[in-house]
Design an enzyme around this catalytic site. Structure first.
Site, PDB file in Angstrom:
ATOM      1  N   HIS A  89     -31.872  78.920  67.187  1.00 22.71           N
ATOM      2  CA  HIS A  89     -32.046  77.595  66.578  1.00 22.71           C
ATOM      3  C   HIS A  89     -30.715  76.900  66.275  1.00 22.71           C
ATOM      4  CE1 HIS A  89     -31.798  79.833  62.644  1.00 22.71           C
ATOM      5  NE2 HIS A  89     -31.181  78.719  62.267  1.00 22.71           N
ATOM      6  N   ASP A 143     -35.170  84.966  67.910  1.00 21.65           N
ATOM      7  CA  ASP A 143     -34.206  83.935  67.504  1.00 21.65           C
ATOM      8  C   ASP A 143     -32.769  84.401  67.702  1.00 21.65           C
ATOM      9  OD1 ASP A 143     -33.337  81.480  66.675  1.00 21.65           O
ATOM     10  OD2 ASP A 143     -33.901  81.712  64.566  1.00 21.65           O
ATOM     11  N   SER A 160     -26.592  80.374  59.279  1.00 21.20           N
ATOM     12  CA  SER A 160     -27.450  80.898  60.341  1.00 21.20           C
ATOM     13  C   SER A 160     -26.633  81.414  61.515  1.00 21.20           C
ATOM     14  CB  SER A 160     -28.401  79.804  60.841  1.00 21.20           C
ATOM     15  OG  SER A 160     -29.398  79.533  59.898  1.00 21.20           O
TER      16      SER A 160
END
Length: 229
Positions: free
Chosen positions: A61, A91, A170
């Site tokens: 992402h 992910d 992230s």
């Protein structure tokens, strides 16, 4: 009292690992007022250099819809990044940049997430709010969490941590006290969008398996059960 902030192991881990954490920024294609395609700033996040040749692990992402990827190192240099492979189910994505031959990159090694215990100290390094190579500390709050991500995909066996994780973290590493990457920080639970002490990381056991497949095949090889007719 935050006595863990005075722990010498935190200094050791930061010194050992911070230069192997990169800042990832992207550009995406958008449309201006005249309905013309234009390049716009996209998302940003973190990543870990896992190989001296310039391979970086991050979250899918972080690079979603990217038209261009830029990877910035601790010394201020930046390089264009290319996507080697990505796996939406976990992910996890692997990027590649090409450092000069005279540059020896610092790397982070995967650790063993299968031995983690609730209450164990962990350390995150990332780029929250574009503040590069910020370190936060906490503990493992839970293990084996099945968490649904923004793509409505359930990622299993996630590590829950109270380590402060914010936008920009992230894709960055969750480390044990020896400086091994035992998880990849991926998402938070928060009503405000900022850290509320409930963060989740993809365990190293999953990430390493995915990375190996992405490097070898460009995709993850998963078995398919076929029913006999």
């Amino acid at each position: 009292r935050n006595d863990h902030n005075k722990d010498p192991c935190c200094f050791f881990v930061y010194e050992k690992c911070n230069e192997a954490v990169v800042n990832i920024t992207t550009q995406v294609m958008g449309i201006n007022w005249f309905l013309e395609p234009v390049v716009q700033d996209g998302g940003s996040g973190s990543g870990s250099i896992i190989d001296e040749r310039g391979y970086v692990v991050t979250n899918v992402h972080v690079i979603s819809k990217a038209n261009k990827i830029n990877i910035s190192l601790a010394d201020g240099t930046s390089y264009p990044g290319t996507v080697i492979g990505k796996d939406i189910e976990s992910d996890i994505a692997v990027l590649k940049f090409d450092p000069p031959e005279n540059v020896k990159l610092k790397t982070i090694n995967f650790g063993d997430s299968s031995t983690l215990k609730v209450g164990q100290k962990v350390i995150a390094i990332g780029n929250p709010f574009a503040l590069e190579r910020t370190m936060t500390t906490g503990i493992v709050s839970g293990l084996g969490r099945p968490i649904q991500n923004s793509n409505n995909t359930i990622i299993r066996d996630m590590i829950q941590t109270d380590t402060a994780i914010n936008p920009g973290n992230s894709g960055g590493p969750l480390l044990d006290t020896s400086g091994k990457m035992i998880g990849i920080n991926t998402m938070i639970y928060s009503s405000s969008g900022n850290s509320a002490g409930v963060g989740f990381a993809v365990p190293a056991a999953t990430a390493q398996r995915v990375v190996n497949d992405l490097l070898r095949y460009g995709s993850v090889q998963r078995g398919i059960i076929q029913a006999e007719l």
